[in-house]
Design a protein around this motif. Sequence first.
Motif, short mmCIF file in Angstrom:
data_model
loop_
_atom_site.label_atom_id
_atom_site.label_comp_id
_atom_site.label_asym_id
_atom_site.label_seq_id
_atom_site.Cartn_x
_atom_site.Cartn_y
_atom_site.Cartn_z
N MET A 70 0.85 -1.17 0.00
CA MET A 70 0.00 0.00 0.00
C MET A 70 0.89 1.24 0.00
N SER A 71 0.60 2.12 -0.89
CA SER A 71 1.43 3.31 -0.99
C SER A 71 0.92 4.41 -0.07
N ILE A 72 1.77 5.37 0.11
CA ILE A 72 1.42 6.53 0.94
C ILE A 72 0.24 7.28 0.33
N LEU A 73 0.21 7.41 -0.99
CA LEU A 73 -0.88 8.15 -1.63
C LEU A 73 -2.23 7.47 -1.44
N SER A 74 -2.26 6.15 -1.48
CA SER A 74 -3.53 5.47 -1.25
C SER A 74 -3.99 5.63 0.20
N SER A 75 -3.04 5.66 1.12
CA SER A 75 -3.39 5.88 2.52
C SER A 75 -3.95 7.29 2.72
N ILE A 76 -3.32 8.26 2.12
CA ILE A 76 -3.80 9.64 2.22
C ILE A 76 -5.17 9.77 1.57
N GLY A 77 -5.37 9.11 0.44
CA GLY A 77 -6.67 9.14 -0.24
C GLY A 77 -7.76 8.53 0.61
N ARG A 78 -7.45 7.43 1.28
CA ARG A 78 -8.44 6.78 2.14
C ARG A 78 -8.80 7.67 3.33
N ILE A 79 -7.81 8.32 3.92
CA ILE A 79 -8.05 9.23 5.05
C ILE A 79 -8.88 10.43 4.59
N ALA A 80 -8.55 10.98 3.42
CA ALA A 80 -9.30 12.12 2.90
C ALA A 80 -10.75 11.74 2.59
N ALA A 81 -10.96 10.56 2.04
CA ALA A 81 -12.32 10.11 1.74
C ALA A 81 -13.13 9.91 3.02
N GLY A 82 -12.50 9.38 4.03
CA GLY A 82 -13.18 9.21 5.33
C GLY A 82 -13.55 10.54 5.94
N TYR A 83 -12.64 11.50 5.86
CA TYR A 83 -12.91 12.83 6.40
C TYR A 83 -14.05 13.50 5.63
N ALA A 84 -14.05 13.36 4.31
CA ALA A 84 -15.11 13.96 3.49
C ALA A 84 -16.47 13.35 3.83
#
Length: 64
Positions: free
Chosen positions: A1-15
Amino acid sequence: MSILSSIGRIAAGYAATRARYRAARTLYLLPLDIRKDIGWPELGDPGDADIFSAPRSRAAAMQR
């Protein structure tokens, strides 16, 4: 799992959390009789500061 996918998952959860809080705030601003008509449950006091505050992460909410 890359850093970008982790950041994307966190951003989607926050949204999603932000959208949920925004919807709850909008519904709580409706008059009580309209809320009853649409079946909005009374989850708490409409004057509760948590409803009108910015969304927090689940970890921060669990610490309360």
